[in-house]
Design an enzyme around this catalytic site. Structure first.
Site, mmCIF file in Angstrom:
data_model
loop_
_atom_site.group_PDB
_atom_site.id
_atom_site.type_symbol
_atom_site.label_atom_id
_atom_site.label_comp_id
_atom_site.label_asym_id
_atom_site.label_seq_id
_atom_site.Cartn_x
_atom_site.Cartn_y
_atom_site.Cartn_z
ATOM 1 N N HIS A 2 0.853 -1.186 0.000
ATOM 2 C CA HIS A 2 0.000 0.000 0.000
ATOM 3 C C HIS A 2 0.885 1.231 0.000
ATOM 4 N N TRP A 5 -0.993 4.132 1.820
ATOM 5 C CA TRP A 5 -1.367 3.915 3.220
ATOM 6 C C TRP A 5 -0.158 3.655 4.114
ATOM 7 N N CYS A 139 -15.494 9.176 -3.729
ATOM 8 C CA CYS A 139 -15.924 8.642 -5.029
ATOM 9 C C CYS A 139 -15.130 9.287 -6.156
ATOM 10 N N VAL A 140 -14.603 8.468 -7.043
ATOM 11 C CA VAL A 140 -13.936 8.939 -8.258
ATOM 12 C C VAL A 140 -14.718 8.371 -9.448
ATOM 13 N N SER A 146 -7.954 4.524 -10.825
ATOM 14 C CA SER A 146 -6.569 4.019 -10.826
ATOM 15 C C SER A 146 -5.542 5.051 -11.291
ATOM 16 N N LYS A 147 -5.881 6.332 -11.161
ATOM 17 C CA LYS A 147 -4.941 7.405 -11.507
ATOM 18 C C LYS A 147 -4.361 8.047 -10.249
ATOM 19 N N LEU A 388 -22.970 6.061 7.921
ATOM 20 C CA LEU A 388 -24.011 5.957 6.904
ATOM 21 C C LEU A 388 -23.485 5.434 5.570
HETATM 22 S S1 MYA Z 1 -15.599 4.056 1.505
HETATM 23 C C1 MYA Z 1 -16.392 4.129 -0.070
HETATM 24 C C2 MYA Z 1 -15.387 4.297 -1.158
HETATM 25 N N1 MYA Z 1 -15.997 4.507 -2.459
HETATM 26 C C3 MYA Z 1 -16.260 3.554 -3.340
HETATM 27 O O1 MYA Z 1 -15.956 2.394 -3.120
HETATM 28 C C4 MYA Z 1 -16.959 4.008 -4.604
HETATM 29 C C5 MYA Z 1 -16.461 3.336 -5.857
HETATM 30 N N2 MYA Z 1 -15.020 3.447 -5.971
HETATM 31 C C6 MYA Z 1 -14.366 4.590 -6.246
HETATM 32 O O2 MYA Z 1 -14.945 5.660 -6.410
HETATM 33 C C7 MYA Z 1 -12.849 4.509 -6.305
HETATM 34 O O3 MYA Z 1 -12.472 3.162 -6.532
HETATM 35 C C8 MYA Z 1 -12.150 5.047 -5.028
HETATM 36 C C9 MYA Z 1 -10.635 4.807 -5.131
HETATM 37 C C10 MYA Z 1 -12.407 6.548 -4.913
HETATM 38 C C11 MYA Z 1 -12.649 4.332 -3.774
HETATM 39 N N3 MYA Z 1 -10.751 4.087 1.236
HETATM 40 O O4 MYA Z 1 -7.195 6.851 -6.918
HETATM 41 P P1 MYA Z 1 -6.676 5.474 -6.821
HETATM 42 C C12 MYA Z 1 -6.685 3.408 -1.821
HETATM 43 C C13 MYA Z 1 -9.471 4.461 1.406
HETATM 44 O O5 MYA Z 1 -5.733 5.063 -7.889
HETATM 45 P P2 MYA Z 1 -9.349 4.538 -7.380
HETATM 46 C C14 MYA Z 1 -15.482 5.714 1.984
HETATM 47 O O6 MYA Z 1 -16.061 6.577 1.405
HETATM 48 C C15 MYA Z 1 -5.972 2.205 -2.354
HETATM 49 O O7 MYA Z 1 -5.749 1.283 -1.302
HETATM 50 N N4 MYA Z 1 -8.497 4.209 0.505
HETATM 51 O O8 MYA Z 1 -7.893 4.402 -6.739
HETATM 52 C C16 MYA Z 1 -14.546 6.011 3.153
HETATM 53 C C17 MYA Z 1 -4.730 2.822 -2.925
HETATM 54 O O9 MYA Z 1 -3.812 3.144 -1.877
HETATM 55 P P3 MYA Z 1 -2.551 2.138 -1.603
HETATM 56 C C18 MYA Z 1 -8.860 3.559 -0.600
HETATM 57 O O10 MYA Z 1 -9.918 3.179 -7.423
HETATM 58 C C19 MYA Z 1 -13.275 6.618 2.597
HETATM 59 C C20 MYA Z 1 -5.234 4.143 -3.489
HETATM 60 O O11 MYA Z 1 -6.481 4.411 -2.789
HETATM 61 C C21 MYA Z 1 -10.160 3.141 -0.837
HETATM 62 O O12 MYA Z 1 -9.345 5.316 -8.626
HETATM 63 C C22 MYA Z 1 -12.202 6.794 3.625
HETATM 64 C C23 MYA Z 1 -5.534 4.048 -4.956
HETATM 65 O O13 MYA Z 1 -6.005 5.286 -5.393
HETATM 66 C C24 MYA Z 1 -11.128 3.422 0.145
HETATM 67 N N5 MYA Z 1 -12.409 3.061 0.007
HETATM 68 O O14 MYA Z 1 -10.156 5.382 -6.291
HETATM 69 C C25 MYA Z 1 -10.951 7.437 3.061
HETATM 70 N N6 MYA Z 1 -10.203 2.527 -2.032
HETATM 71 O O15 MYA Z 1 -1.717 2.155 -2.831
HETATM 72 C C26 MYA Z 1 -9.814 7.501 4.051
HETATM 73 C C27 MYA Z 1 -8.965 2.564 -2.523
HETATM 74 O O16 MYA Z 1 -1.863 2.672 -0.393
HETATM 75 C C28 MYA Z 1 -10.012 8.597 5.056
HETATM 76 N N7 MYA Z 1 -8.130 3.173 -1.674
HETATM 77 O O17 MYA Z 1 -3.169 0.796 -1.338
HETATM 78 C C29 MYA Z 1 -8.835 8.709 5.994
HETATM 79 C C30 MYA Z 1 -9.021 9.801 7.053
HETATM 80 C C31 MYA Z 1 -8.847 11.183 6.455
HETATM 81 C C32 MYA Z 1 -9.116 12.320 7.450
HETATM 82 C C33 MYA Z 1 -8.090 12.412 8.587
HETATM 83 C C34 MYA Z 1 -8.343 13.586 9.536
HETATM 84 C C35 MYA Z 1 -7.424 13.664 10.622
HETATM 85 O O1 JJ1 Z 2 -26.111 -6.374 -0.399
HETATM 86 C C1 JJ1 Z 2 -25.171 -7.154 -0.389
HETATM 87 N N1 JJ1 Z 2 -25.263 -8.390 -0.853
HETATM 88 C C2 JJ1 Z 2 -26.526 -8.955 -1.256
HETATM 89 C C3 JJ1 Z 2 -26.687 -8.985 -2.743
HETATM 90 C C4 JJ1 Z 2 -25.674 -9.853 -3.419
HETATM 91 C C5 JJ1 Z 2 -25.799 -9.776 -4.890
HETATM 92 C C6 JJ1 Z 2 -24.644 -10.484 -5.531
HETATM 93 N N2 JJ1 Z 2 -23.373 -9.964 -5.163
HETATM 94 C C7 JJ1 Z 2 -26.647 -10.327 -0.593
HETATM 95 N N3 JJ1 Z 2 -27.831 -10.945 -0.757
HETATM 96 C C8 JJ1 Z 2 -28.168 -12.171 -0.091
HETATM 97 C C9 JJ1 Z 2 -29.393 -11.921 0.761
HETATM 98 C C10 JJ1 Z 2 -29.983 -13.190 1.346
HETATM 99 C C11 JJ1 Z 2 -31.413 -12.896 1.829
HETATM 100 C C12 JJ1 Z 2 -32.025 -14.117 2.449
HETATM 101 C C13 JJ1 Z 2 -31.163 -14.657 3.556
HETATM 102 C C14 JJ1 Z 2 -29.747 -14.923 3.094
HETATM 103 C C15 JJ1 Z 2 -29.136 -13.693 2.495
HETATM 104 O O2 JJ1 Z 2 -25.746 -10.794 0.064
HETATM 105 C C16 JJ1 Z 2 -23.818 -6.728 0.179
HETATM 106 C C17 JJ1 Z 2 -23.779 -6.877 1.671
HETATM 107 O O3 JJ1 Z 2 -24.007 -8.185 2.012
HETATM 108 N N4 JJ1 Z 2 -23.598 -5.351 -0.153
HETATM 109 C C18 JJ1 Z 2 -22.520 -4.946 -0.817
HETATM 110 O O4 JJ1 Z 2 -21.662 -5.729 -1.195
HETATM 111 C C19 JJ1 Z 2 -22.407 -3.480 -1.033
HETATM 112 C C20 JJ1 Z 2 -21.091 -2.960 -0.589
HETATM 113 C C21 JJ1 Z 2 -20.775 -3.215 0.856
HETATM 114 C C22 JJ1 Z 2 -19.547 -2.452 1.316
HETATM 115 C C23 JJ1 Z 2 -19.931 -1.038 1.570
HETATM 116 C C24 JJ1 Z 2 -18.839 -0.062 1.729
HETATM 117 C C25 JJ1 Z 2 -19.472 1.234 2.121
HETATM 118 C C26 JJ1 Z 2 -18.537 2.324 2.435
HETATM 119 C C27 JJ1 Z 2 -19.229 3.361 3.224
HETATM 120 O O5 JJ1 Z 2 -18.386 4.309 3.764
#
Ligand code: MYA
Ligand code: JJ1
EC number: 2.3.1.97
Length: 388
Positions: A2, A5, A139-140, A146-147, A388
């Protein structure tokens, strides 16, 4: 490995089990004058923007970015679709900072292509109440993945949190990063099993027919517990007392005061629902349950577009059995038209999940702290925090 990280003040994999490391902040707070005053550099085709969530247009831009690019399940069948009203609620709690609602735009088109947010919170870790940022909605845009934009966004939100003299954060993710304080399992309770099966959210069990399945998940038309009703503004003091007392037993938990309860738990249509039990004799508030509304877009289904999901939030049972309280929560959520009720195995949720016919999902949720070390990971049941 990482590359990003590894450079951050978070628990590292190599340190797991090293009991010589102290519990608490990993690096000390620095004088505000030492915090970088200018934003981090983005690739030159992008620019920072602060998102004013009071503005309908800004709120719609964030909503649309997330609607099309936010979290999906592992088979890309469903994508979270947080509503605009939900985002407004989630991003404007008491004492929120607009500067923590951070967007990235493409310079030429001005299109919003990325977002990250923080909101302030007090989180108790063991005996210490710590001011933190809760980071969410990173969110990106799918086309810009991956940039290495995410690390820049994380550094920028960190900088803006530091400018408010806050040095810790809490966040959750579906991916494993260095290093979780706990890993929780998602559980799902079918309310509309036919639709869930039709859209591929769940499958017909072995030796089950559709009609047997529908019967299995049937619920009464109205809640059972005498005195069960919606929470109202006058209940804020009693609910705050009930919750504070309940949350005091967990190793890591939210530290709610009355202002927080008013914001996070008073019912808001299609955003958050809260119910309580008022004793018919003493009129005391003895039990409480709540859930928030988070629909998912159903990707590529000809018959349905939206899965209506309720997510268990904070629940406290003192007089009513946890089982009966949560069964009433299922009943009211079914009446409101939800298709499924989801819960994590946090707090005392284990005590009702199996008996109320929840099943484990295929998703996990990892919880993290930034710049705060725990000597060892928690069990999900030791966590009193729902993001949330
Ligand atoms: S969790 C929800 C995250 N969002 C999604 O999953 C939505 C769909 N995905 C995307 O939009 C992209 O894939 C994201 C990454 C934006 C997630 N948390 O830019 P990159 C690391 C932390 O090339 P992309 C939520 O919202 C990854 O390990 N880091 O990647 C809470 C790698 O680092 P390293 C993550 O895929 C967020 C680097 O990023 C996550 O284009 C909390 C790659 O960057 C992730 N979910 O974009 C954030 N996913 O090389 C941290 C990937 O080291 C907050 N990475 O492994 C920390 C506290 C900050 C405040 C502090 C205050 C004091
Ligand atoms: O919703 C989720 N899974 C469902 C749907 C799966 C579809 C195929 N992948 C699931 N369904 C089974 C339900 C079944 C009902 C009857 C009893 C037995 C079970 O398992 C999953 C959670 O389980 N959701 C996700 O994967 C969404 C992403 C979760 C990570 C969220 C990160 C959020 C970050 C916020 O900061």
């Amino acid at each position: 490995t990482h590359k990003f990280w590894e450079t951050q003040p978070v628990g590292q994999f190599k340190d797991i089990g090293d009991t010589s490391l102290p519990e608490g902040p990993i690096e000390p707070a620095t004088p505000l004058s030492e915090v970088k005053q200018e934003p981090y550099n983005l690739p030159s085709v992008y620019e920072w923007t602060t998102c004013d969530m009071n503005s309908d247009d800004m709120c719609s831009e964030v909503y649309n970015l997330l609607k099309n690019n936010y979290v999906e399940d592992d088979e890309n069948m469903f994508r979270f679709n947080y509503s605009k009203e939900f985002l407004r609620w989630a991003l404007r709690p008491p004492g929120y900072y607009q500067s923590w609602h951070i967007g990235v735009r493409a310079k030429t088109s001005k299109k919003l292509v990325a977002f990250i947010s923080g909101v302030p919170a007090r989180i108790r870790v063991r005996d210490e109440v710590v001011k933190m940022a809760e980071i969410n909605f990173l969110c990106v845009h799918k086309k810009l993945r991956s940039k290495r934009l995410a690390p820049v966004m994380i550094k920028e939100v960190t900088r803006r949190v530091h400018l408010e003299n806050i040095w810790q954060a809490a966040y959750t993710a579906g991916v494993i990063l260095p290093t979780p304080i706990t890993t929780c399992q998602y559980w799902h309770r079918s309310l509309n099993p036919k639709k869930l099966i039709d859209v591929g959210f769940s499958r017909l069990g072995a030796r089950m027919t559709m009609s047997r399945t529908i019967k299995l998940y049937k619920l009464p038309d109205a809640p059972i517990t005498p005195g069960f009703r919606k929470m109202e503004p006058r209940d804020v003091p009693a609910v705050t007392r009930l919750l504070r007392n309940y949350l005091s037993q967990f190793g890591v938990a939210t530290d709610f005061d009355e202002n927080d309860v008013e914001h996070w738990l008073l019912p808001r249509e299609d955003v958050v629902d809260s119910y309580l039990v008022e004793s018919p004799e003493t009129h005391d508030v003895t039990d409480f349950c709540s859930f928030y509304t988070l629909p998912s877009t159903i990707l590529g289904n000809p018959n349905y577009t939206t899965l209506k999901a309720a997510y268990s939030y904070y629940n406290v049972a003192t007089q009513t059995s946890f089982l009966q309280l949560m069964n009433d929560a299922l009943i009211v959520s079914k009446q409101k038209g939800f298709d499924v009720f989801n819960a994590l195995d946090v707090m005392h949720n284990e005590s009702f999940l199996k008996e109320l016919k929840f099943g484990p999902g295929d998703g996990q949720l990892h919880y993290y702290l930034y710049n705060y070390r725990l000597k060892s990971a928690l069990k999900p049941a030791e966590l009193g925090l729902v993001l949330l």
